[in-house]
Each structure stands twice: as C-alpha cells, then as structure tokens.
Design a protein around this motif. Structure first.
Motif, PDB file in Angstrom:
ATOM      1  N   ARG A  13       0.844  -1.209   0.000  1.00  0.00           N
ATOM      2  CA  ARG A  13       0.000   0.000   0.000  1.00  0.00           C
ATOM      3  C   ARG A  13       0.877   1.256   0.000  1.00  0.00           C
ATOM      4  O   ARG A  13       1.772   1.405   0.842  1.00  0.00           O
ATOM      5  CB  ARG A  13      -0.864  -0.043   1.251  1.00  0.00           C
ATOM      6  CG  ARG A  13      -1.959   0.962   1.283  1.00  0.00           C
ATOM      7  CD  ARG A  13      -2.850   0.672   2.462  1.00  0.00           C
ATOM      8  NE  ARG A  13      -3.966   1.606   2.467  1.00  0.00           N
ATOM      9  CZ  ARG A  13      -4.725   1.815   3.509  1.00  0.00           C
ATOM     10  NH1 ARG A  13      -4.532   1.154   4.630  1.00  0.00           N
ATOM     11  NH2 ARG A  13      -5.710   2.672   3.439  1.00  0.00           N
ATOM     12  N   GLU A  17      -1.398   7.000   0.002  1.00  0.00           N
ATOM     13  CA  GLU A  17      -2.779   6.550   0.226  1.00  0.00           C
ATOM     14  C   GLU A  17      -3.088   6.513   1.724  1.00  0.00           C
ATOM     15  O   GLU A  17      -4.165   6.904   2.157  1.00  0.00           O
ATOM     16  CB  GLU A  17      -2.959   5.164  -0.387  1.00  0.00           C
ATOM     17  CG  GLU A  17      -4.325   4.554  -0.202  1.00  0.00           C
ATOM     18  CD  GLU A  17      -4.392   3.150  -0.771  1.00  0.00           C
ATOM     19  OE1 GLU A  17      -4.874   2.253  -0.061  1.00  0.00           O
ATOM     20  OE2 GLU A  17      -3.955   2.957  -1.923  1.00  0.00           O
ATOM     21  N   ASP A  20      -3.546  10.060   3.008  1.00  0.00           N
ATOM     22  CA  ASP A  20      -4.890  10.575   2.693  1.00  0.00           C
ATOM     23  C   ASP A  20      -5.910  10.070   3.710  1.00  0.00           C
ATOM     24  O   ASP A  20      -6.777  10.826   4.159  1.00  0.00           O
ATOM     25  CB  ASP A  20      -5.318  10.156   1.287  1.00  0.00           C
ATOM     26  CG  ASP A  20      -4.539  10.864   0.190  1.00  0.00           C
ATOM     27  OD1 ASP A  20      -3.895  11.896   0.481  1.00  0.00           O
ATOM     28  OD2 ASP A  20      -4.576  10.377  -0.961  1.00  0.00           O
TER      29      ASP A  20
END
Length: 130
Positions: A13, A17, A20
């Motif tokens: 990941r 991301e 965020d």
C-alpha cells in the motif's frame, strides 16, 4: 495478486494513500476525543517481517495523539489510559506510545473498515477523555 492476498495488499500500500486516510480520520477522531487531546497526522514506519526479514520497515502514515496543555507530569498515565480504552473497544485499536504521544499506524485500516473505526471512538469512557 495483491487484490487476492490481503497481506500483500497491505504491505504494498502506498504511503500517500495512507496519508490521505489519516487526513480524513483526523477531524472525527479529534472531535471524539475533545479539547484535552491533540491529534496530528504524522509520517511513521510500519514494522514488518519475520523469518528471513525479521526487522523490515515500510514508510507509512498515521495519527499521533498527545495530551494538550499539560506538563510532563501525568502524561504517561493519561496516554496509558487512552491506550487501554482503545484496546477495550469492540474492535480493538492498537497503537504504541512514542515521544509522549499514542501513535496509530493506519497501514492496515482499509476503506471497508473506516466507518466502523470512526464510529466507535465516541464510545470511549470519559476516563480516557480527560
């Protein structure tokens, strides 16, 4: 392959991301805790590995929760109370105390679990929200 294997998906990941996600979660978590706590988005590393790679680290992001407007006296106790209260939630939240804050690495929190994660914060006992 990463979509079929949750561990691989979480390990690969992107940190952006996760950052965020941390930005989205900061306001509702801060509201649930109240003015006695400060919640900040912070870069961190996820500790991973076993076997051939026992101490691997990945760049990540999360929330650092600290006691607002308090001297050094009692900070550790208040952080431990918050940590214990989070572990006692229906879906336990596990963090680590570091640099006078409770750090929550958000690498393993995915979109389907985000609403449940946020919804249980108001359930914290008042003792965890001095």
């Amino acid at each position: 392959l990463a979509q079929a294997l949750p561990t691989l998906r979480l390990l690969t990941r992107p940190a952006a991301e996760i950052a965020d996600l941390a930005q989205r979660l900061m306001p509702p978590i801060a509201a649930a805790l109240g003015d006695a706590w400060q919640v900040q988005v912070v870069p961190m590393v996820s500790q991973i590995g076993s076997g051939a790679m026992p101490g691997g680290q990945l760049p990540s992001c999360g929330l650092a929760i600290s006691v607002r407007n308090a001297g050094k006296r009692g900070i550790g106790r208040r952080l431990q109370q918050l940590e214990a209260a989070l572990r006692a939630l229906p879906r336990p939240v596990i963090g680590r105390i570091n640099e006078q804050a409770l750090w929550l690495d958000l690498r393993c929190l995915e979109a389907p679990d985000e609403a449940d994660f946020v919804a249980q914060w108001p359930q914290l006992p008042e003792a965890a929200r001095p």
